[in-house]
Design a protein around this motif. Structure first.
Motif, short mmCIF file in Angstrom:
data_model
loop_
_atom_site.label_atom_id
_atom_site.label_comp_id
_atom_site.label_asym_id
_atom_site.label_seq_id
_atom_site.Cartn_x
_atom_site.Cartn_y
_atom_site.Cartn_z
N MET A 176 31.53 43.94 31.51
CA MET A 176 32.82 43.67 31.87
C MET A 176 32.56 43.69 33.61
O MET A 176 33.19 42.66 34.30
N LYS A 177 32.10 44.72 34.03
CA LYS A 177 31.80 44.86 35.58
C LYS A 177 30.96 43.45 35.91
O LYS A 177 31.46 42.89 37.17
N ASN A 178 30.00 43.03 35.39
CA ASN A 178 29.27 41.57 35.69
C ASN A 178 30.01 40.35 35.77
O ASN A 178 29.92 39.45 36.27
N GLN A 179 31.15 40.50 34.72
CA GLN A 179 32.17 39.33 34.76
C GLN A 179 32.93 39.20 35.89
O GLN A 179 33.85 38.21 36.18
N LEU A 180 33.08 40.33 37.02
CA LEU A 180 34.07 40.36 37.99
C LEU A 180 33.59 39.35 38.86
O LEU A 180 32.33 39.28 39.33
N ASP A 181 34.55 38.49 39.50
CA ASP A 181 34.15 37.94 41.04
C ASP A 181 33.98 38.66 42.05
O ASP A 181 35.21 39.32 42.57
N ALA A 193 35.33 52.30 44.72
CA ALA A 193 34.33 52.49 45.76
C ALA A 193 33.20 51.46 45.38
O ALA A 193 32.74 50.59 46.49
N GLU A 194 32.65 51.32 44.23
CA GLU A 194 31.55 50.71 44.07
C GLU A 194 31.73 49.03 44.22
O GLU A 194 30.78 48.33 44.52
N LEU A 195 33.02 48.69 44.07
CA LEU A 195 33.55 47.33 44.21
C LEU A 195 33.88 46.98 45.68
O LEU A 195 34.00 45.84 45.90
N GLY A 196 33.85 48.10 46.39
CA GLY A 196 34.17 47.74 47.94
C GLY A 196 35.51 47.54 47.99
O GLY A 196 36.23 46.86 49.07
N VAL A 197 36.40 48.05 47.26
CA VAL A 197 37.69 48.13 47.47
C VAL A 197 38.24 49.20 48.88
O VAL A 197 37.33 49.97 48.72
#
Ligand code: IPE
Ligand code: IPE
Ligand code: MG
Length: 247
Positions: A1-6, A51-55
């Motif tokens: 799922m995480k890999n599908q994120l833009d 945090a991992e996604l840079g939010v």
């Protein structure tokens, strides 16, 4: 799922109505407070995931103005849990460059809670990564009422001209001043309402509802919500054609 994120379309600010603790416990034949106690894993996972996604900001609705009407024992247990959680999490926040902040009527919280909050906010104030905003004794109507009082006071004192009151100025008088509006709101537990949360700031937020009860919420649920957000077309009053042609 995480890999599908833009990675280029991650919301800067995610707001979460963490709901369903009581029902989660009751389904297990336990007291409601057991649900609150088991909510910390979900809190940790969403903070880590963000945090991992840079939010940049994650706002967690932890206690509403209306929640003061709950049984006294539940309120006391929630406040106790809050103190404990803040204490326990500060080392992790320091390690991960996370800043803690609050919105809401913090002065109405028990002394011990307030002191721990002040201490934790101060400890983490120079961290530059994700900001975790706890909404405590918070409601949108309370916040707007406070802003109105402040603005009226300034007009009365002559330090603010009535013609200078516009949406930007109102935004600057809210607790969230300096923060971007949330692009995404997540509410767990299947309830389809806002419950007095960020009434001003949610004007153009994408709303995402899930049946998952808050204590069961994990990183993959956060990823699912962001993926759904990325599939939406945000039009801000324009037509779909205008958005496609960026005009
Ligand atoms: C959310 O869970 C936590 C707080 C409001 C503090 P609830 O306690 O509202 O759980 P439900 O909605 O009764 O299941
Ligand atoms: C909203 O949940 C408040 C928080 C999550 C802190 P509630 O459970 O209090 O909301 P209602 O009463 O069902 O609308
Ligand atoms: Mg609830």
């Amino acid at each position: 799922m995480k890999n599908q994120l833009d990675k280029n379309n991650i919301p800067q600010h995610i707001a979460v109505i963490m709901d369903g603790n009581g029902r989660w416990a009751q389904k297990k034949g336990a007291m409601r407070i057991f649900g609150h106690r088991n909510a910390m894993t979900a809190v940790r996972e969403s903070i880590e995931g963000a945090a991992e996604l840079g939010v940049k900001f994650i706002t967690l609705y932890a206690f509403s103005t209306e929640n003061w009407s709950r049984p006294k024992e539940e309120i006391e247990a929630l406040m106790e849990l809050l103190v404990q959680a803040i204490k326990d999490e500060v080392p992790t926040m320091m390690k991960n460059n996370i800043r803690l902040s609050t919105i809401g009527d913090v002065d109405s919280l028990p002394d011990k809670c307030r002191q721990h909050l002040e201490w934790s906010k101060n400890e983490t104030k120079n961290n530059t990564g994700l900001t975790v905003v706890l909404a405590l004794s918070y409601s949108g109507r309370w916040e707007i009422t406070e802003a109105v009082k402040e603005i009226v006071k300034k007009v009365g004192q002559g330090s603010l001209d009535i013609d200078h009151i516009d949406p930007r100025l109102i935004g600057e008088h809210l607790n969230t001043s300096g923060m971007p509006d949330p692009e995404l709101l997540i509410r767990t537990s299947g309830e389809l309402r806002i419950s007095n949360f960020m009434l001003w700031q949610l004007a153009y937020t994408e709303l995402y509802f899930t049946e998952v009860l808050w204590p069961d919420f994990r990183k993959e649920h956060l990823h699912e919500a962001i993926l759904a957000f990325q599939k939406r077309e945000r039009r801000f009053g324009k037509t779909g054609t205008q958005i496609k042609h960026k005009c």
